[in-house]
Structure formats: C-alpha cells, structure tokens
Design an enzyme around this catalytic site. Structure first.
Site, PDB file in Angstrom:
ATOM      1  N   LYS A   1     -47.630   9.686 -36.418  1.00 18.16           N
ATOM      2  CA  LYS A   1     -46.744   9.770 -37.574  1.00 18.16           C
ATOM      3  C   LYS A   1     -46.976  11.093 -38.287  1.00 18.16           C
ATOM      4  CE  LYS A   1     -45.844   6.844 -41.677  1.00 18.16           C
ATOM      5  NZ  LYS A   1     -46.330   5.575 -42.316  1.00 18.16           N
TER       6      LYS A   1
ATOM      7  N   SER B   1     -42.844   2.163 -42.982  1.00 16.87           N
ATOM      8  CA  SER B   1     -42.354   3.540 -42.938  1.00 16.87           C
ATOM      9  C   SER B   1     -42.589   4.224 -41.591  1.00 16.87           C
ATOM     10  CB  SER B   1     -43.038   4.366 -44.044  1.00 16.87           C
ATOM     11  OG  SER B   1     -44.446   4.427 -43.841  1.00 16.87           O
TER      12      SER B   1
ATOM     13  N   SER C   1     -46.624  -0.822 -43.371  1.00 18.44           N
ATOM     14  CA  SER C   1     -45.874   0.236 -42.694  1.00 18.44           C
ATOM     15  C   SER C   1     -46.186   0.434 -41.220  1.00 18.44           C
ATOM     16  CB  SER C   1     -46.074   1.568 -43.427  1.00 18.44           C
ATOM     17  OG  SER C   1     -45.382   1.560 -44.644  1.00 18.44           O
TER      18      SER C   1
END
Length: 382
Positions: free
Chosen positions: A23, A99, A123
């Site tokens: 990420k 996310s 997330s």
C-alpha cells in the site's frame, strides 16, 4: 497493470522470489509515499524502506509495486476520485472496500499472492472481505510500523492480504522476527459466536459454516461492542486530525476526505477520554470472552459491500467497519476468511484471538479454511 490498482510499478528483490506489493502508505526507498492524495504530489522520495518491506526483501520476496488506496487511508469504500478506484474483480458493481483497496484487488486479480495493507479501523479486513480474499490485522504492536504513514497511531497495524493462508503465514514469518512455529489445532475447538448487529444472511452464513466444521459453538455477548465502535471512531478522528490536518491548507484534498477530516477536528478532549475508558473496558471484556473460548467468530461485514452507485458519499459508508473497528480499539488480532452469503455476495468470516496469539489465530484460520474449503475469489491478471 491498471494504474487504478498499481500506482507505481517496481522490481526490487530476487527474480525468483514470491511477489508482493505494498500500500502506498509504506515507504520504499527511492519512491515517494503519496497515500493516494494529490496533496502529496510533491512528496520527496523515501530515503529508506519501511522495516516490513526491508524484512520481506531480505527474506527473498520480490516487490513489484505500490498499490492504490482510499485517499490518505481515511475511508472505507476504496473510492478515490484522483487516482481512480480499483475494480472489485468478482463483484465489479460493488466497492472494493477501503482503505487498502489496491492491495486487496491486486491479490484478488491474481497479480500477486500477497500484498501489504494497513488496518486502523478495518482497512485490511474490509477490502479483503469485499474482494473475497484473506486478510489479517495482527495484534497491535506485533508488526513494525517504522516507515509507515501516519508516523504515530494507537490503532494502526500493518497486515498481509493474501490469496491463501500459506502465503499470509509466510509473509508474517518474514516480517515478524519472533513469529513462532504455528501450534497444532486440536480436532475440537471452543468457538465463541459473537452476537452482533448484522443482516440475517451474514449471520446465517457464519453460523452455517461453523456448524459444518463440527466444533463446539458457544454464544458470546460483548455488551460494549457498539460503544467500542464509536470509541474507535473518536480515537482515529483525533489521531488523523493531528496527522493530516496540515494537508487541508492547499485545498487539493478530495472533498469526501476533507469533509470527514474537518468533522474529525471537532472531536473533544472529553470524547477522547471517554473513548480511552471504553478501550480499557472493552479490551477486558474481549479478554474475558477469550478466556472461555479458543477464538471468537463473527461476520467481517454486517451486510454485503454497497454498490458503487450507492457509495458516492464515502463518509456515509463508515458503518461498513461496524464489525471490525472494535478490535482495532482493543488491539486483538483479527483475520477475515473469504465467505459468501446465500446470494453469493461477500460477508467474510472474522476470527479473533488473544492479544499476541497471532500464530494461534493463523493456525486456526488455516485449519478452518481447509475444513470448510474456503478459497479466495481470484480473477485473471489485468
């Protein structure tokens, strides 16, 4: 590779090693960390790898890219109007979850066997469940956050999203120096079924799956569960306001995140103090339940992921984290396994273990996945 998924292709590490992505809140030396936000367009390249990235590379993994995310890791749907929204491979009309949407989609798309996300309020587990793959939020503090944005958090954990439990476990073994050999799971477990507010199909999917596994099931109530959800929001709001509010000044932040962040700035000291009291009480409540059970079980999602057309107001979709956020507050390790409801829509099976018992949780998750024949929903590489 679609730029909606991979915002920066990379080739680091041995050519023969298992591939992974990270990420874009994790530092990679020589690359900027932009967190899916136009406010960080001019970010300078990182001078060193995040510790978990360095450990994976040292263990022979090969880094192939940085993945997209809900802007500034502050959203639950994965919708990003600047960098684009990664397409949920199996349910393309549904949100990919946030996310860590890009990491979940990269795994579900078959691009890599494992990708790293971060989990401050669900997330990792939310996008993993939305995309039908495996995702672990480790015990708080078990996995290094050095080189991870935001710099300080009392909730956030780096965790792997993977196509199978073997890949997830291998990632944990590489990232965590004291990750011990997995314990043997006995033939019969005491599983606590947590009573939570969710739709009937999500509840039935979990209950029916566990009934097929023939373990001993016990009803569990956690009276502070909903209070813990609200407390988790108060804590993340205060901590994100401190970390991210300076980025509001140039007006380039996406409106959905900017609006949520401005509201977060209204969190009072009294609300934060109350949230910390709930944290202590809820942690004790979960500990007490786990003293009577080997693991706790509940759905990951209270209902299937919303359709993209219904999720334009990403602030209104925060409730997607209703069943995952409490365990960020308490710090217990929690994992989601791919599980669909009767209509073939994802809800996920979430398991929770004692703090620090990440090896035990992974071992139970692998055993249950084998017993129940739970597999990731993988698409073809883009």
């Amino acid at each position: 590779m679609s730029t909606d998924i991979v915002v920066l292709p990379l080739q680091l590490g041995p050519a023969e090693g298992p591939c992974f992505m990270v990420k874009d809140t994790l530092d990679v030396a020589g690359a900027p960390t932009r967190a899916g936000s136009r406010t960080l367009t001019e970010a300078a390249p990182a001078t060193a790898h995040a510790e978990v990235v360095a450990r994976l590379l040292a263990a022979g993994w090969r880094l192939t890219g940085k993945t997209n995310l809900h802007e500034l890791a502050y959203g639950t749907t994965g919708i990003n109007h600047w960098t684009g929204t990664p397409r949920n491979p199996r349910w393309p009309d549904r949100v990919p979850g946030g996310s860590s949407c890009g990491s979940a989609v990269a795994v579900a798309q078959g691009l890599v066997p494992m990708a790293l996300g971060t989990d401050t309020g669900g997330s990792v587990r939310t996008p993993a469940a939305c995309c039908g793959v495996f995702g672990l939020k480790p015990s708080f503090g078990r996995v290094s956050r050095r080189g991870v944005m935001p710099e300080r958090s009392s909730l956030d954990c780096v965790g792997p999203i993977a196509r199978d439990m073997d890949s997830l476990i291998a990632a944990m073994q590489a990232m965590v120096p004291n990750f011990h050999a997995l314990p043997v799971v006995p033939p019969s477990l005491h599983i606590g079924l947590v009573d939570v507010a969710c739709d009937a199909q999500a509840r039935n999917a979990v209950h029916e799956a566990l009934a097929r596994a023939r373990h001993r099931l016990h009803p569990v109530t956690l009276p502070l569960f909903e209070d813990a959800y609200r407390a988790g929001l108060a804590v993340i709001n205060r901590e994100n306001w401190i970390a991210l509010s300076p980025l509001l000044a140039d007006g380039r932040m996406g409106q959905d995140v900017a609006t949520r962040l401005q509201r977060a700035g209204q969190t009072t000291d009294a609300q934060l103090a109350e949230a910390e009291a709930v944290r202590r009480a809820f942690r004790a409540e979960v500990d007490a339940a786990l003293s009577q059970c080997d693991v706790l079980a509940l759905p990951t999602l209270a209902s299937p992921p919303p359709r993209l057309e219904d999720a334009a107001d990403t602030s209104a979709a925060v409730s997607m984290t209703a069943l995952v956020r409490p365990f960020n507050l308490s710090g217990h390790p929690a994992i989601t396994l791919p599980l669909d409801n009767a209509d073939g829509l994802p809800v996920g099976l979430q398991l929770v273990a004692r703090h620090g018992a990440d090896e035990w949780l992974c071992s139970v998750a692998r055993s249950l996945s084998q017993q129940l024949d739970l597999h990731a929903s993988l698409g073809e590489p883009a």
